[in-house]
Design a protein around this motif. Sequence first.
Motif, PDB file in Angstrom:
ATOM      1  N   GLY A  14       0.815  -1.200   0.000  1.00 55.47           N
ATOM      2  CA  GLY A  14       0.000   0.000   0.000  1.00 55.47           C
ATOM      3  C   GLY A  14       0.854   1.257   0.000  1.00 55.47           C
ATOM      4  O   GLY A  14       2.072   1.215   0.189  1.00 55.47           O
ATOM      5  N   THR A  15       0.212   2.384  -0.218  1.00 51.51           N
ATOM      6  CA  THR A  15       0.894   3.674  -0.254  1.00 51.51           C
ATOM      7  C   THR A  15       0.301   4.603   0.798  1.00 51.51           C
ATOM      8  O   THR A  15      -0.729   4.303   1.412  1.00 51.51           O
ATOM      9  CB  THR A  15       0.738   4.327  -1.635  1.00 51.51           C
ATOM     10  OG1 THR A  15      -0.665   4.632  -1.841  1.00 51.51           O
ATOM     11  CG2 THR A  15       1.223   3.390  -2.745  1.00 51.51           C
ATOM     12  N   LEU A  19      -3.955   5.445   2.920  1.00 54.04           N
ATOM     13  CA  LEU A  19      -4.317   5.754   4.306  1.00 54.04           C
ATOM     14  C   LEU A  19      -4.893   7.159   4.458  1.00 54.04           C
ATOM     15  O   LEU A  19      -5.332   7.536   5.555  1.00 54.04           O
ATOM     16  CB  LEU A  19      -3.077   5.620   5.206  1.00 54.04           C
ATOM     17  CG  LEU A  19      -2.390   4.248   5.226  1.00 54.04           C
ATOM     18  CD1 LEU A  19      -1.129   4.292   6.087  1.00 54.04           C
ATOM     19  CD2 LEU A  19      -3.335   3.161   5.726  1.00 54.04           C
ATOM     20  N   GLN A  20      -4.906   7.923   3.360  1.00 57.03           N
ATOM     21  CA  GLN A  20      -5.307   9.330   3.460  1.00 57.03           C
ATOM     22  C   GLN A  20      -6.762   9.507   3.883  1.00 57.03           C
ATOM     23  O   GLN A  20      -7.100  10.500   4.529  1.00 57.03           O
ATOM     24  CB  GLN A  20      -5.051  10.042   2.130  1.00 57.03           C
ATOM     25  CG  GLN A  20      -3.602  10.459   1.948  1.00 57.03           C
ATOM     26  CD  GLN A  20      -3.391  11.285   0.691  1.00 57.03           C
ATOM     27  OE1 GLN A  20      -4.194  11.225  -0.234  1.00 57.03           O
ATOM     28  NE2 GLN A  20      -2.320  12.047   0.658  1.00 57.03           N
ATOM     29  N   ASP A 280       7.099  -0.575  14.418  1.00 57.74           N
ATOM     30  CA  ASP A 280       7.547   0.183  13.250  1.00 57.74           C
ATOM     31  C   ASP A 280       6.476   1.146  12.756  1.00 57.74           C
ATOM     32  O   ASP A 280       6.705   1.917  11.826  1.00 57.74           O
ATOM     33  CB  ASP A 280       7.970  -0.761  12.115  1.00 57.74           C
ATOM     34  CG  ASP A 280       6.861  -1.746  11.724  1.00 57.74           C
ATOM     35  OD1 ASP A 280       5.875  -1.856  12.472  1.00 57.74           O
ATOM     36  OD2 ASP A 280       7.015  -2.411  10.684  1.00 57.74           O
ATOM     37  N   GLY A 281       5.262   1.082  13.357  1.00 56.70           N
ATOM     38  CA  GLY A 281       4.190   1.982  12.950  1.00 56.70           C
ATOM     39  C   GLY A 281       3.438   1.525  11.719  1.00 56.70           C
ATOM     40  O   GLY A 281       2.671   2.289  11.129  1.00 56.70           O
ATOM     41  N   ALA A 282       3.630   0.263  11.315  1.00 56.12           N
ATOM     42  CA  ALA A 282       2.975  -0.262  10.122  1.00 56.12           C
ATOM     43  C   ALA A 282       2.010  -1.386  10.473  1.00 56.12           C
ATOM     44  O   ALA A 282       2.161  -2.048  11.498  1.00 56.12           O
ATOM     45  CB  ALA A 282       4.024  -0.776   9.127  1.00 56.12           C
ATOM     46  N   LYS A 295      -1.777  -7.471   1.874  1.00 57.14           N
ATOM     47  CA  LYS A 295      -1.405  -6.070   1.665  1.00 57.14           C
ATOM     48  C   LYS A 295      -0.659  -5.531   2.881  1.00 57.14           C
ATOM     49  O   LYS A 295      -1.009  -5.850   4.019  1.00 57.14           O
ATOM     50  CB  LYS A 295      -2.648  -5.210   1.399  1.00 57.14           C
ATOM     51  CG  LYS A 295      -2.315  -3.800   0.916  1.00 57.14           C
ATOM     52  CD  LYS A 295      -3.458  -3.204   0.122  1.00 57.14           C
ATOM     53  CE  LYS A 295      -3.052  -1.890  -0.523  1.00 57.14           C
ATOM     54  NZ  LYS A 295      -4.112  -1.343  -1.390  1.00 57.14           N
ATOM     55  N   GLY A 296       0.351  -4.731   2.629  1.00 59.62           N
ATOM     56  CA  GLY A 296       1.086  -4.056   3.688  1.00 59.62           C
ATOM     57  C   GLY A 296       0.986  -2.557   3.491  1.00 59.62           C
ATOM     58  O   GLY A 296       0.834  -2.078   2.363  1.00 59.62           O
ATOM     59  N   PHE A 297       1.032  -1.822   4.579  1.00 63.06           N
ATOM     60  CA  PHE A 297       0.881  -0.372   4.509  1.00 63.06           C
ATOM     61  C   PHE A 297       2.118   0.326   5.080  1.00 63.06           C
ATOM     62  O   PHE A 297       2.801  -0.218   5.947  1.00 63.06           O
ATOM     63  CB  PHE A 297      -0.374   0.055   5.274  1.00 63.06           C
ATOM     64  CG  PHE A 297      -1.641  -0.417   4.625  1.00 63.06           C
ATOM     65  CD1 PHE A 297      -2.318   0.383   3.720  1.00 63.06           C
ATOM     66  CD2 PHE A 297      -2.139  -1.683   4.898  1.00 63.06           C
ATOM     67  CE1 PHE A 297      -3.483  -0.077   3.108  1.00 63.06           C
ATOM     68  CE2 PHE A 297      -3.299  -2.144   4.288  1.00 63.06           C
ATOM     69  CZ  PHE A 297      -3.964  -1.333   3.393  1.00 63.06           C
TER      70      PHE A 297
END
Length: 355
Positions: A14-15, A19-20, A280-282, A295-297
Amino acid sequence: MSFLSSSNVNVTQGTVQDLQNDVVVGNGPEDSISDLAFSPQAELLAVASWDKKVRVYEVLPTGTTEGRALYDHESPVLAVHWSPDGTKVATGAADRQVRLYDVQTGQVQNLGMHEAPVKALRFVEVGPTSTPVVVSGGWDKTLRYWDPRSAQPMATVALPERVYAMDTSQKLLVVATAERHIGVIDLNQPQQLFKQTMSPLKWQTRTVACYPQGNGYAIGSIEGRCCLQYIDATEQAKSGFSFKCHRVPRPAPAKESDVYSINSIRFHPVYGTFSTAGSDGAFHFWDKDQKHRLKGFPAGPTSISSTAFNRNGGIFAYAYSYDWSKGPEGNSANTPIQLRLHATKDEEVKQRNKK
């Protein structure tokens, strides 16, 4: 082993733009967020915090949120969970208290006490009659079962160490303690450990989550490693495994990676896939059966301390706040404290067809 990634990188990674549109919950906690739990009956989210307060928010159809309830303990609140009928919230805190909040009346009941802080709790149904009770785990190395109609615990189970994490599904209860002990309890016989084992991971257990089917559990450690376990030995031999995650490679020519704690694992209530989130905040979504990442963000401004899916898995709540992984000296007044809601898409959380 490593999880297999899909060949479509755009799907699995993900980008920031993904998350926006995540909703930021207003009027949030004033200190680190320790635990999150959605009601199984409504779009209500309970939040436990180090500011000694428990907050309940309603997620409106518009996606925005409104505060619905607020009550407190005398010390940081470490655990929160909803009753199956969605009428009550149980909380445990560093003040050693287990409390029960009635959402409809606003009344708070003291269920009982431990001899040390209460780190985890769950509503469970025990015995052949499936009696509904609250089970709490404390740093006094005990599990205690509470019936709201009695001031004394129904039963107390001695554990080898302090409780760090706990989860339940069906008739399965799994307790993870200090020194890597794992206790498995069959809730038909709640007063005894059905199985006691050691975590296959080499480092401290941080989180545990039971599979929706009640046939196994996932554990995450401070060493950025996740392990999938099954209760049945044959199933474990066939399907159990562990993998690395929440590790960030250092810039070349260095060959090392920075390793982060897995703070929260949660299973999707419909699809049975799962999430991990860490220091790590993800956060990432995974499919354990096909052994790949869905999916990873990208990482946010600070650690993710806790997460939760709502009742149909369409909302994923995650909390940016300090997770105490670097001790008191790692805390700062500038560390963000933010509760966010991510609307999940099927391509992020649903199992894919085998190729």
